[in-house]
Design a protein around this motif. Structure first.
Motif, PDB file in Angstrom:
ATOM      1  N   GLY A   1      39.594  54.292  50.681  1.00 33.96           N
ATOM      2  CA  GLY A   1      39.243  52.882  50.642  1.00 33.96           C
ATOM      3  C   GLY A   1      40.055  52.045  51.606  1.00 33.96           C
ATOM      4  N   THR A   2      41.333  52.359  51.729  1.00 29.07           N
ATOM      5  CA  THR A   2      42.156  51.571  52.651  1.00 29.07           C
ATOM      6  C   THR A   2      41.927  51.967  54.100  1.00 29.07           C
ATOM      7  N   LYS A   3      41.508  53.205  54.341  1.00 19.36           N
ATOM      8  CA  LYS A   3      41.097  53.565  55.704  1.00 19.36           C
ATOM      9  C   LYS A   3      39.831  52.803  56.095  1.00 19.36           C
ATOM     10  N   ALA A   4      38.924  52.661  55.148  1.00 20.36           N
ATOM     11  CA  ALA A   4      37.717  51.865  55.390  1.00 20.36           C
ATOM     12  C   ALA A   4      38.080  50.408  55.636  1.00 20.36           C
ATOM     13  N   ALA A   5      39.037  49.902  54.870  1.00 16.88           N
ATOM     14  CA  ALA A   5      39.485  48.521  55.056  1.00 16.88           C
ATOM     15  C   ALA A   5      40.043  48.317  56.450  1.00 16.88           C
ATOM     16  N   ALA A   6      40.893  49.244  56.882  1.00 23.97           N
ATOM     17  CA  ALA A   6      41.484  49.142  58.218  1.00 23.97           C
ATOM     18  C   ALA A   6      40.406  49.174  59.287  1.00 23.97           C
ATOM     19  N   ARG A   7      39.425  50.034  59.128  1.00 28.25           N
ATOM     20  CA  ARG A   7      38.340  50.107  60.102  1.00 28.25           C
ATOM     21  C   ARG A   7      37.542  48.804  60.142  1.00 28.25           C
ATOM     22  N   GLY A   8      37.457  48.128  59.007  1.00 29.37           N
ATOM     23  CA  GLY A   8      36.742  46.862  58.939  1.00 29.37           C
ATOM     24  C   GLY A   8      37.550  45.664  59.388  1.00 29.37           C
ATOM     25  N   GLY A   9      38.835  45.888  59.751  1.00 31.08           N
ATOM     26  CA  GLY A   9      39.682  44.799  60.210  1.00 31.08           C
ATOM     27  C   GLY A   9      40.526  44.162  59.133  1.00 31.08           C
ATOM     28  N   PHE A  10      40.512  44.732  57.915  1.00 32.40           N
ATOM     29  CA  PHE A  10      41.266  44.168  56.794  1.00 32.40           C
ATOM     30  C   PHE A  10      42.667  44.782  56.735  1.00 32.40           C
ATOM     31  N   THR A  11      43.658  43.923  56.592  1.00 27.89           N
ATOM     32  CA  THR A  11      45.040  44.382  56.471  1.00 27.89           C
ATOM     33  C   THR A  11      45.620  44.144  55.087  1.00 27.89           C
ATOM     34  N   THR A  12      44.917  43.366  54.262  1.00 26.31           N
ATOM     35  CA  THR A  12      45.319  43.160  52.873  1.00 26.31           C
ATOM     36  C   THR A  12      44.077  43.235  52.000  1.00 26.31           C
ATOM     37  N   VAL A  13      44.123  44.054  50.950  1.00 25.93           N
ATOM     38  CA  VAL A  13      43.039  44.104  49.973  1.00 25.93           C
ATOM     39  C   VAL A  13      43.641  44.015  48.576  1.00 25.93           C
ATOM     40  N   CYS A  14      42.899  43.395  47.682  1.00 25.79           N
ATOM     41  CA  CYS A  14      43.359  43.210  46.306  1.00 25.79           C
ATOM     42  C   CYS A  14      42.463  44.038  45.393  1.00 25.79           C
ATOM     43  N   ALA A  15      43.076  44.996  44.700  1.00 24.44           N
ATOM     44  CA  ALA A  15      42.330  46.037  43.988  1.00 24.44           C
ATOM     45  C   ALA A  15      42.073  45.653  42.539  1.00 24.44           C
ATOM     46  N   MET A  16      40.808  45.694  42.159  1.00 26.36           N
ATOM     47  CA  MET A  16      40.387  45.346  40.802  1.00 26.36           C
ATOM     48  C   MET A  16      40.796  46.427  39.791  1.00 26.36           C
ATOM     49  N   PRO A  17      40.974  46.017  38.526  1.00 26.19           N
ATOM     50  CA  PRO A  17      41.576  46.933  37.545  1.00 26.19           C
ATOM     51  C   PRO A  17      40.588  47.744  36.718  1.00 26.19           C
ATOM     52  N   ASN A  18      39.301  47.763  37.084  1.00 26.35           N
ATOM     53  CA  ASN A  18      38.357  48.544  36.265  1.00 26.35           C
ATOM     54  C   ASN A  18      38.414  50.021  36.655  1.00 26.35           C
ATOM     55  N   THR A  19      39.569  50.601  36.378  1.00 21.36           N
ATOM     56  CA  THR A  19      39.843  52.007  36.654  1.00 21.36           C
ATOM     57  C   THR A  19      40.122  52.719  35.333  1.00 21.36           C
ATOM     58  N   ASN A  20      40.415  54.002  35.403  1.00 16.85           N
ATOM     59  CA  ASN A  20      40.722  54.762  34.198  1.00 16.85           C
ATOM     60  C   ASN A  20      41.950  55.640  34.445  1.00 16.85           C
ATOM     61  N   PRO A  21      43.114  55.274  33.906  1.00 17.76           N
ATOM     62  CA  PRO A  21      43.329  54.171  32.976  1.00 17.76           C
ATOM     63  C   PRO A  21      43.358  52.814  33.666  1.00 17.76           C
ATOM     64  N   VAL A  22      43.164  51.777  32.864  1.00 18.81           N
ATOM     65  CA  VAL A  22      43.242  50.389  33.324  1.00 18.81           C
ATOM     66  C   VAL A  22      44.711  50.013  33.481  1.00 18.81           C
ATOM     67  N   PRO A  23      45.091  49.297  34.541  1.00 16.61           N
ATOM     68  CA  PRO A  23      46.472  48.804  34.648  1.00 16.61           C
ATOM     69  C   PRO A  23      46.696  47.630  33.693  1.00 16.61           C
ATOM     70  N   ASP A  24      46.822  47.969  32.410  1.00 16.49           N
ATOM     71  CA  ASP A  24      46.985  46.939  31.377  1.00 16.49           C
ATOM     72  C   ASP A  24      48.358  47.008  30.713  1.00 16.49           C
ATOM     73  N   ASN A  25      49.255  47.821  31.292  1.00 15.01           N
ATOM     74  CA  ASN A  25      50.639  47.893  30.809  1.00 15.01           C
ATOM     75  C   ASN A  25      51.519  48.237  31.997  1.00 15.01           C
TER      76      ASN A  25
END
Length: 428
Positions: free
Chosen positions: A76-100
């Protein structure tokens, strides 16, 4: 490490500055001048190309942990770099959720290990994104959470949202909201309108978004909280946000490239590459979004990059997951179909991708000036390509823009003074 960019163009108060050299040392922009002649570890000739501040995307899904068949932090961050993005903010709907704090710390370590660009992780508002028990917002804020969101689902009770806003405000953190009233969804998979009727698909009412925004802006006012609205999609939502801003409420908002460039008319058959949440809305909604962006009601553009496996997206509108990949397509699409068509200026586009997100979230990025962090993107505004999803760096090939002809191609991306993407054929 030092990098010297020669013969660059950059925007300055709508003026195109020719033959600008930029010297980067120790992760910072050391000098910007008409001509710089020093020894450097790397020299890039930017002749005829623009150098912009690195783009910021405050809304991406990197899927890791738990969804590595869709995307990883590395891809995902390689794709971001290719798109010209140097900062991305990652959403927490993962497993596990970053809730602690333990889960968040593990995620931060994985980011440090694998990310090509800067990743700022969100923590969730509620435990396991269930909308019930609040996370320890104070503890998470002190452990590296960028902001708080249950993105992917709306927080259904006003009580939970109010308490979250109060605690977030006490910690100086924004609450970022996916606005969706579940009682008004009715199992919808597309916008409730002409296309849902023609294809016989259940529709998602515009009210499901706008009524929750209306609730939340009043809660934010009461809590004294910075409230940020994700992926605005309806004209009613724009109106509510505009009225809230006029009332002095600290509300900000984002819009996606796909909602600016497409409407429900793009859906002609059962192609779930056009299934996203919120859905593509009416022409009137699409027009209201651009108007809201132009008048400052909507503050910035974010991709809502949401990669999925091709096998998942092959299941049609009723069964495929919501979302499209967006990091590698965003700038060329917006430049080609908004700037080149003279609906917006290049300066406005760069601002909505750099200055505005940095200002909204009080981040020290998005600047091209001496002393600033060396986050930069080199773009050839004249180069034309046809998008081929099979060439994406992202694992997500789910895009409605496959085959579209675009101009404005990032050639190289520099993050904190390091070259994180470089087209071997163009940026030398």
């Amino acid at each position: 490490m030092s990098i010297l960019l020669k013969n660059a163009r950059h925007l300055k108060s709508d003026q195109k500055k020719e033959n600008c050299d930029i010297l980067i040392e120790n992760g910072k922009i050391k000098d910007i001048a008409g001509s710089i002649n020093v020894e450097a570890d790397d020299v890039i000739d930017c002749r005829n190309n623009f150098v912009f501040p690195g783009f910021l995307d405050v809304h991406v899904h990197l899927r890791e942990p738990g969804g590595e068949h869709k995307e990883t932090i590395a891809t995902g961050t390689k794709a971001a770099a290719r798109g010209g993005f140097t900062t991305v903010c990652a959403m927490p709907n993962t497993n596990p959720v970053p809730d602690n704090t333990a889960t968040l710390q593990t995620l931060l370590e994985k980011i440090e290990q694998d990310a090509s660009v800067r990743v700022l992780p969100y923590a969730s508002i509620t435990k396991n994104l269930k909308g019930e028990e609040l996370t320890d917002i104070t503890e998470l804020a002190g452990s590296g959470a960028f902001a708080f969101t249950d993105d992917g689902v709306g927080v259904q009770t006003a009580d939970a949202m109010l308490r979250a806003m109060q605690e977030a405000a006490a910690n100086g953190k924004p609450v970022v909201a996916h606005c969706e009233d579940n009682s008004l969804i009715y199992g919808g998979v597309v916008h409730n309108g002409e296309i849902s009727e023609r294809l016989g698909l259940p529709g998602i009412s515009s009210l499901s978004e706008s009524v929750q925004i209306a609730r939340d802006v009043l809660l934010a006012e009461a809590a004294g909280c910075h409230y940020h609205v994700c992926h605005v999609s309806t004209k009613e939502s724009v109106r509510v946000i505009r009225d809230a801003k006029r009332a002095g409420i600290h509300v900000t908002a984002e819009v996606t490239p796909h909602h600016l460039l497409l409407n429900e008319g793009a859906i002609q058959d059962n192609d779930a590459n056009l299934k996203m949440n919120p859905p593509l809305r009416s022409t009137e909604d699409q027009e209201a979004l651009l108007e809201g962006l132009m008048d400052g009601t909507i503050d910035l553009i974010a991709t809502d990059h949401a990669p999925h496996a091709e096998s998942e997206k092959a299941n049609g509108f009723l069964n495929a997951p919501f979302g499209i990949a967006g990091l590698e397509t965003a700038f060329p699409l917006l430049y080609t179909y908004l700037v080149r068509t003279k609906k917006i200026t290049l300066n406005q586009l760069i601002s909505w991708l750099t200055v505005k997100p940095a200002a909204v979230f009080q981040l020290p990025y998005g600047m091209l000036q001496e002393g600033a962090i060396a986050d930069l993107t080199i773009v050839d505004l004249n180069k034309s390509v046809n998008f081929n999803k099979q060439n994406f760096y992202s694992m997500g090939k789910n895009t409605p823009f496959h085959g579209w002809e675009v101009q404005g191609i990032p050639l190289a991306t520099i993050a904190e003074g390091k070259i994180v993407y470089r087209s071997s054929q163009e940026a030398n």
